[in-house]
Design an enzyme around this catalytic site. Structure first.
Site, PDB file in Angstrom:
ATOM      1  CB  CYS A 268      31.051  74.281 105.315  1.00  0.00           C
ATOM      2  SG  CYS A 268      31.010  74.437 103.536  1.00  0.00           S
TER       3      CYS A 268
ATOM      4  CG  ASP B 156      32.666  51.753 107.239  1.00  0.00           C
ATOM      5  OD1 ASP B 156      32.926  52.689 108.026  1.00  0.00           O
ATOM      6  OD2 ASP B 156      32.993  51.765 106.033  1.00  0.00           O
ATOM      7  CG  ASP B 157      31.009  55.436 109.220  1.00  0.00           C
ATOM      8  OD1 ASP B 157      30.595  55.495 108.051  1.00  0.00           O
ATOM      9  OD2 ASP B 157      32.172  55.721 109.544  1.00  0.00           O
TER      10      ASP B 157
ATOM     11  CB  CYS C 104      16.569  65.391 108.815  1.00  0.00           C
ATOM     12  SG  CYS C 104      16.694  65.306 107.012  1.00  0.00           S
TER      13      CYS C 104
END
Length: 503
Positions: free
Chosen positions: A24, A389-390, A477
């Site tokens: 979200c 790519d990420d 994290c």
């Protein structure tokens, strides 16, 4: 809306492509001139990449009413389609509004009811509030608190948290003492916007796991999950709003935005643990997290990747989206030609969507990926290609892209990933529910390379990711990539407040 009809929290069926979704995006606006709803709509549309399952906007209706009333509009689907491009909200005047886009990481029996903003259930309607949540609360923690406060432990994590806030508001008679009381007892990842009849609130958890920017335009104040929300950035990066970025809601604080401006209240000591995947993939490149521009970290990561790579190639090709900045960094450091030879298919029904939905069979899924992309055969024919790519999570899309490049005549296809190996589940709102769904599960890098069919595969080591972001390992994290998750700050039972009953 909190309802006994909802199921207990369960895991959703994972997507079977490479796409990873975060739970979200949120917005909050206070605008004394009455334009809060329009600004909230434009801002939440700019955050559509953070959630495409549904959208909700809540606002305080004031015109012609003795007492302000909180209204809410919700719809399933993408923002513009759900609200007809904002036309139905354009004439709505309000000083304060919050908005939310949802990608569900938990399931209920009714997807519409799971859309935010959620009701914060209170017994006194004058204390009514709405809540929008980005992240994932710790369910063990919520369940324990629900038992203590005699709140039914059902619904999504967000709904259960809303019920706990309602119990605290009933006890203390206002949202602010309720926040002071309950927030120190909550664990997990939560950036929140809360709408009361008097103000808009923005909350960030003690670890700052999810971003929350704040900006101003004259006397109007906005908080948003990303800086592009403040600017109302569209698909072409045009700015449709003129809020200036003023900084971030700090970890362990909440802000109150009303006619008096912005006030900050600290409810916990900051223990910075920003999600490394926000830098890697989730946020747009123009976002700023802890004072660091996300795009700069991605360019630096791509450069590092090239500097440690000895492959001989003729073309650097990004896998669209956030991978472009990594590929620019790789090309600049390596001197290899950059080309967007892999492009979105303009004939696809929804070319702006980055999602490949679950199909019934593996053949259906592969066909969906092939429809999503097209390859410039002239650019890649008889050339050695580095695909940048990420991240590499499940591998399905990557495998098909490699084959598409080979079908177009590429001589070699080398895959370079601007992040470390994604090797574990996420506890804080990203839709990776089990290690078994990951490409890295029980595979070495060589095994992963064979599985996707590349000529070679290389990842950026985790320590280099930290260097690219400019943080120490203790400040992020990164448990999903072999690092560590934040240690919960457990509240001893003896320090809990007396039981609050909902009546």
């Amino acid at each position: 809306m909190f309802s006994a009809a909802h199921l207990p929290v369960t895991a959703v069926t994972p997507e079977l492509d490479d796409t990873v979704y975060e739970k979200c995006g949120i917005v909050g606006v206070y605008d004394a001139s009455g334009g809060a709803v329009t600004s909230a709509y434009v801002a939440i549309e700019a955050l559509g990449h953070r959630g495409q399952d549904g959208v909700g906007i809540s606002y305080v209706e004031q015109s012609g009413l003795e007492e302000p009333q909180i209204k809410v509009e919700k719809a399933l689907g993408r923002v513009a389609a759900a609200f007809s491009g904002g036309a139905e909200l354009a004439d709505t005047r309000s000083n304060q509004a919050i908005a939310h886009v949802r990608y569900g990481t938990t399931e209920t029996d009714n997807p519409f009811d799971a859309l935010h903003p959620l009701d914060i259930p209170v017994t006194n309607p004058d204390l009514s509030c709405k809540l929008a949540h980005n992240g994932q609360f710790d369910m063990d923690n919520l369940t324990s608190l629900a038992k203590h406060y005699e709140v039914p432990p059902i619904g999504t994590d967000s709904e259960l948290a809303a019920a706990l806030f309602g119990a605290a508001i009933d006890k203390f008679g206002h949202i602010e003492p309720a926040l002071h009381h309950l927030l120190p007892q909550l664990e997990g990842a939560f950036s929140l916007t809360i709408l009361s009849p008097e103000a808009v609130y923005g909350v960030r958890d003690r670890n700052g796991l999810r971003p929350l920017a704040i900006g101003s335009s004259g006397d109007s104040i906005m908080i948003a999950s990303e800086v592009r929300g403040l600017h109302g950035g569209d698909h072409y990066n045009n700015h449709r709003l003129d809020y200036e970025y003023d900084g971030e809601v700090q970890p362990g604080t909440y802000v109150i935005i009303d006619d008096y401006g912005v006030r900050e209240e600290r409810w916990a000591d900051s223990d910075q643990k920003t999600c490394i995947f926000e830098y890697t993939y989730l946020s747009k490149a123009d976002n700023i997290i802890n004072g660091i521009r996300v795009g700069d970290t991605r360019f630096e990561a791509g450069s590092m990747l090239a500097e440690m790579d000895g492959v001989q190639a003729e073309l650097v090709v990004p896998v669209l989206g956030s991978a472009k900045v990594y590929a620019h960094g790789y090309a600049a450091a390596s001197g290899i030609e950059y080309s967007e030879a892999l492009r979105k298919n303009p004939d696809r029904k929804n070319p702006e969507s980055d999602r490949t939905f679950i199909e019934k069979t593996q053949l259906d899924r592969e066909a969906a990926v092939r429809q999503k992309f097209i390859v410039d055969e002239v650019a890649v024919k008889d050339r050695s290609v580095v695909v940048v790519d990420d991240s590499l999570v499940r591998g399905t899309t990557t495998k098909i892209i490699i084959q598409m490049l080979r079908d177009a005549g590429a001589k070699e296809v080398h895959v370079r990933i601007g992040s470390a190996v994604y090797s574990d589940t996420c506890k804080f709102g990203v839709n990776v529910q089990s290690r078994q769904e990951l490409l890295a599960y029980e595979r070495t890098v060589d095994d992963m390379n064979i599985a996707i069919g590349a000529d070679s595969l290389m990842f950026l080591p985790l320590q280099n990711m930290h260097e690219a972001v400019g943080v120490d390992a203790s400040e992020v994290c990164d448990g999903c990539m072999g690092g560590s998750y934040p240690t919960p700050h457990r509240v001893a039972s003896s320090t809990l407040a007396p039981v609050i009953a909902i009546v």
